[in-house]
Enzyme design. Structure first.
Site, PDB file in Angstrom:
ATOM      1  N   ASN A 184     -31.582  14.264  -1.393  1.00 44.90           N
ATOM      2  CA  ASN A 184     -32.789  13.755  -2.052  1.00 44.90           C
ATOM      3  C   ASN A 184     -33.126  14.701  -3.196  1.00 44.90           C
ATOM      4  OD1 ASN A 184     -35.263  12.806  -2.816  1.00 44.90           O
ATOM      5  ND2 ASN A 184     -36.363  13.628  -1.041  1.00 44.90           N
TER       6      ASN A 184
ATOM      7  N   LYS B 186     -35.454  14.410  -5.385  1.00 46.41           N
ATOM      8  CA  LYS B 186     -36.883  14.437  -5.743  1.00 46.41           C
ATOM      9  C   LYS B 186     -37.038  14.325  -7.269  1.00 46.41           C
ATOM     10  CE  LYS B 186     -37.419  17.395  -1.761  1.00 46.41           C
ATOM     11  NZ  LYS B 186     -38.398  17.954  -0.862  1.00 46.41           N
TER      12      LYS B 186
ATOM     13  N   HIS C  23     -41.142   8.806   2.357  1.00 45.14           N
ATOM     14  CA  HIS C  23     -40.912  10.260   2.346  1.00 45.14           C
ATOM     15  C   HIS C  23     -42.268  10.966   2.442  1.00 45.14           C
ATOM     16  CE1 HIS C  23     -39.915  14.278   0.966  1.00 45.14           C
ATOM     17  NE2 HIS C  23     -38.685  14.007   1.346  1.00 45.14           N
TER      18      HIS C  23
ATOM     19  N   GLU D 197     -43.571  13.385   1.001  1.00 49.41           N
ATOM     20  CA  GLU D 197     -44.261  13.697  -0.257  1.00 49.41           C
ATOM     21  C   GLU D 197     -44.971  12.463  -0.796  1.00 49.41           C
ATOM     22  OE1 GLU D 197     -40.815  15.423  -2.074  1.00 49.41           O
ATOM     23  OE2 GLU D 197     -40.957  17.076  -0.645  1.00 49.41           O
TER      24      GLU D 197
ATOM     25  N   GLU E 193     -38.136  13.964   9.631  1.00 57.04           N
ATOM     26  CA  GLU E 193     -38.322  15.154   8.807  1.00 57.04           C
ATOM     27  C   GLU E 193     -39.679  15.773   9.123  1.00 57.04           C
ATOM     28  OE1 GLU E 193     -35.881  14.925   4.972  1.00 57.04           O
ATOM     29  OE2 GLU E 193     -37.660  13.752   4.612  1.00 57.04           O
TER      30      GLU E 193
ATOM     31  N   GLY F   8     -38.724  21.813   2.435  1.00 57.48           N
ATOM     32  CA  GLY F   8     -38.845  22.691   1.277  1.00 57.48           C
ATOM     33  C   GLY F   8     -39.458  24.040   1.595  1.00 57.48           C
TER      34      GLY F   8
ATOM     35  N   SER G  84     -35.220  21.613   5.328  1.00 56.02           N
ATOM     36  CA  SER G  84     -34.544  22.896   5.109  1.00 56.02           C
ATOM     37  C   SER G  84     -33.132  22.943   5.699  1.00 56.02           C
ATOM     38  CB  SER G  84     -35.409  24.044   5.646  1.00 56.02           C
ATOM     39  OG  SER G  84     -36.626  24.117   4.924  1.00 56.02           O
TER      40      SER G  84
HETATM   41  C1  PEP Z   1     -36.343  16.282   1.704  1.00 60.31           C
HETATM   42  O1  PEP Z   1     -36.692  16.264   0.546  1.00 60.31           O
HETATM   43  O2  PEP Z   1     -36.274  15.210   2.338  1.00 60.31           O
HETATM   44  C2  PEP Z   1     -36.003  17.560   2.335  1.00 60.31           C
HETATM   45  C3  PEP Z   1     -35.647  17.558   3.583  1.00 60.31           C
HETATM   46  O3  PEP Z   1     -36.096  18.681   1.553  1.00 60.31           O
HETATM   47  P1  PEP Z   1     -35.518  20.162   1.900  1.00 60.31           P
HETATM   48  O4  PEP Z   1     -34.108  19.961   2.389  1.00 60.31           O
HETATM   49  O5  PEP Z   1     -35.579  20.898   0.611  1.00 60.31           O
HETATM   50  O6  PEP Z   1     -36.383  20.731   2.973  1.00 60.31           O
END
Ligand code: PEP
Length: 251
Positions: free
Chosen positions: A9, A11, A96, A98, A168, A174, A213
């Site tokens: 992803n 973003k 997601h 965010e 997630e 992040g 992460s």
């Molecule tokens: C994501 O954007 O779905 C995500 C899991 O980000 P990160 O791997 O940077 O934590």
């Protein structure tokens, strides 16, 4: 047997020129993934979808990060399903964290989007997960269960066959703070149990990803969990070397 899936992803990162460069560099990786029965993909910004589709291997999954549930209309700043289909984009991330946090993406809105995607024979990657406060309060399964039930409301067994769910934990996205593999397995299994309760045995065909992460040095541990079928990766999917290392570590 569920095929492993590694989905990046991006973003709000990468210009079209940068996305094109990555797409070209990713070609041999997509071939390698295919030979090893792994599905590989990325979710660029809308402006880079066409260039990634055009320049990556045909085996690369190219996913949008969002879509509107209506076909057209007065929705400034939005993109519709027919607009994605025009460029042969048939995967979309939905809900997601965010978007849930900054764009009022509710379970109800996710449900409308998921139903619209499935009606158009597209693949929704439905993201669920609890915040840190909810985790600390021991509410993970209440929150995730509600997200699954409300997001997938009114779908049939046939509808959900193509669906992908990504668990997630918001506190891990992040932040570099990893959920343990025990937590990842426990919640991904819980998601599958809820899917089973809602849709029966077809739940065993639905892929449940872990995200938060995920890095080259921990991806293997997550994917060794029985109910974790792949990873949704943000930061570590942005550089081709790291993306390649993610793939290599699950071959
Ligand atoms: C994501 O954007 O779905 C995500 C899991 O980000 P990160 O791997 O940077 O934590």
């Amino acid at each position: 047997m569920r095929r492993k899936l590694l989905l990046g992803n991006w973003k709000m990162n990468k210009t079209s020129a940068e996305a094109k460069e990555f797409a070209l560099q990713s070609r041999p990786l997509a071939e390698k993934a295919k030979l090893n029965n792994i599905d590989l993909g990325v979710a660029p910004t809308n402006l880079s979808l066409a260039t990634v589709k055009e320049n990556a291997s045909k085996d690369m999954i190219v996913s949008a990060q969002n879509v509107h549930f209506k076909e057209s209309g007065a929705f400034t700043g939005e993109v519709s399903i027919p607009m994605l289909k025009e460029f042969n984009i048939d995967w979309v991330l939905i809900g997601h964290s965010e978007r849930r946090a900054y764009d009022n993406e509710t379970n109800e809105k996710c449900n409308l989007k998921i139903k619209a995607l499935i009606a158009n024979d597209m693949v929704p990657v439905y993201c669920v997960g609890e915040t840190l406060d909810e985790f600390d309060a021991g509410k993970t399964k209440d929150v995730v269960g509600k997200q699954v039930r409300e997001g997938l409301k009114d779908l049939t067994k046939d509808d959900v066959k193509k669906l992908v769910v990504a668990y997630e934990p918001v506190w891990s996205i992040g932040t570099g703070k990893n959920a343990s593999t025990d937590i990842a397995q426990d919640v991904c299994k819980f998601v599958r149990d809820v899917l089973k309760e809602l849709f029966g045995e077809v739940a065993d065909e639905i892929r449940v990803l872990y995200g938060g992460s995920v890095k080259p040095d921990n991806i293997k541990a997550y994917l060794s969990c029985k109910d974790v079928d792949g990873a949704l990766v943000g930061g570590a999917s942005l550089k081709i070397d790291s993306y390649e290392a993610l793939l290599n570590n699950i071959l």
